[in-house]
Scaffold this motif. Structure first.
Motif, PDB file in Angstrom:
ATOM      1  N   SER A 119     -21.650 -14.149  13.516  1.00 20.92           N
ATOM      2  CA  SER A 119     -21.788 -12.735  13.139  1.00 20.92           C
ATOM      3  C   SER A 119     -22.997 -12.107  13.808  1.00 20.92           C
ATOM      4  O   SER A 119     -23.003 -10.908  14.086  1.00 20.92           O
ATOM      5  CB  SER A 119     -21.891 -12.597  11.618  1.00 20.92           C
ATOM      6  N   ARG A 120     -24.015 -12.889  14.108  1.00 22.58           N
ATOM      7  CA  ARG A 120     -25.210 -12.365  14.759  1.00 22.58           C
ATOM      8  C   ARG A 120     -25.078 -12.381  16.278  1.00 22.58           C
ATOM      9  O   ARG A 120     -25.573 -11.493  16.941  1.00 22.58           O
ATOM     10  CB  ARG A 120     -26.423 -13.195  14.348  1.00 22.58           C
ATOM     11  N   ARG A 121     -24.427 -13.408  16.830  1.00 20.21           N
ATOM     12  CA  ARG A 121     -24.266 -13.517  18.285  1.00 20.21           C
ATOM     13  C   ARG A 121     -23.126 -12.656  18.804  1.00 20.21           C
ATOM     14  O   ARG A 121     -23.119 -12.264  19.962  1.00 20.21           O
ATOM     15  CB  ARG A 121     -23.951 -14.965  18.678  1.00 20.21           C
ATOM     16  N   GLY A 122     -22.122 -12.459  17.972  1.00 23.39           N
ATOM     17  CA  GLY A 122     -20.961 -11.699  18.415  1.00 23.39           C
ATOM     18  C   GLY A 122     -19.761 -12.571  18.736  1.00 23.39           C
ATOM     19  O   GLY A 122     -18.676 -12.059  18.949  1.00 23.39           O
TER      20      GLY A 122
END
Length: 132
Positions: A119-122
């Motif tokens: 969710s943070r890296r994509g």
């Protein structure tokens, strides 16, 4: 400089965390607030922290003094190493997942960490083989 670690029950700790981690807390699991701090810390540690005695890490430590050294707690160090790989590698192997499971993480904990990092890296790192 010291870090203050919050040791509150999971329900109280989830309300105080940032919105990115609330969904992870709501999903349940056995990860504590300290575990999530280690996962976040791994994003800053970088891949060179996996080999702190390597040539590039030693040069960086001499020049900049900021290469992370291993943690004293073996379980948390395994969690940190797995998290560094989840943050920086595009592909994780069976050995990486097995090392996290051997350190005491459950398969749902590993999935929660991977979902959080994705969710943070994509995107989610590709997993070659999930250990049996």
């Amino acid at each position: 400089m010291s870090t203050i670690i919050e040791h509150t029950p999971r329900a109280a700790g989830c309300a105080a965390r940032s919105c990115n981690r609330r969904s992870v807390c709501a999903a349940g699991g056995s990860l504590t607030g300290t575990d999530w701090e280690i996962v976040e810390m791994a994003a800053w540690d970088g891949p060179r922290s996996l080999k702190p005695k390597g040539l590039l890490a030693r040069i960086e430590r001499v020049l900049f003094g900021d290469v992370a050294l291993p943690l004293a707690n073996a379980r948390l160090e395994s969690l940190r190493r797995f998290s560094v790989k989840a943050w920086y590698w595009n592909q994780l192997g069976e050995r990486d997942i097995a090392a996290a499971l051997d350190a005491g993480l459950s398969p749902s904990d590993v999935r929660q960490i991977l979902d959080h990092v994705a969710s943070r890296r994509g995107f989610l790192p590709r997993i070659r083989n999930w250990p049996p």
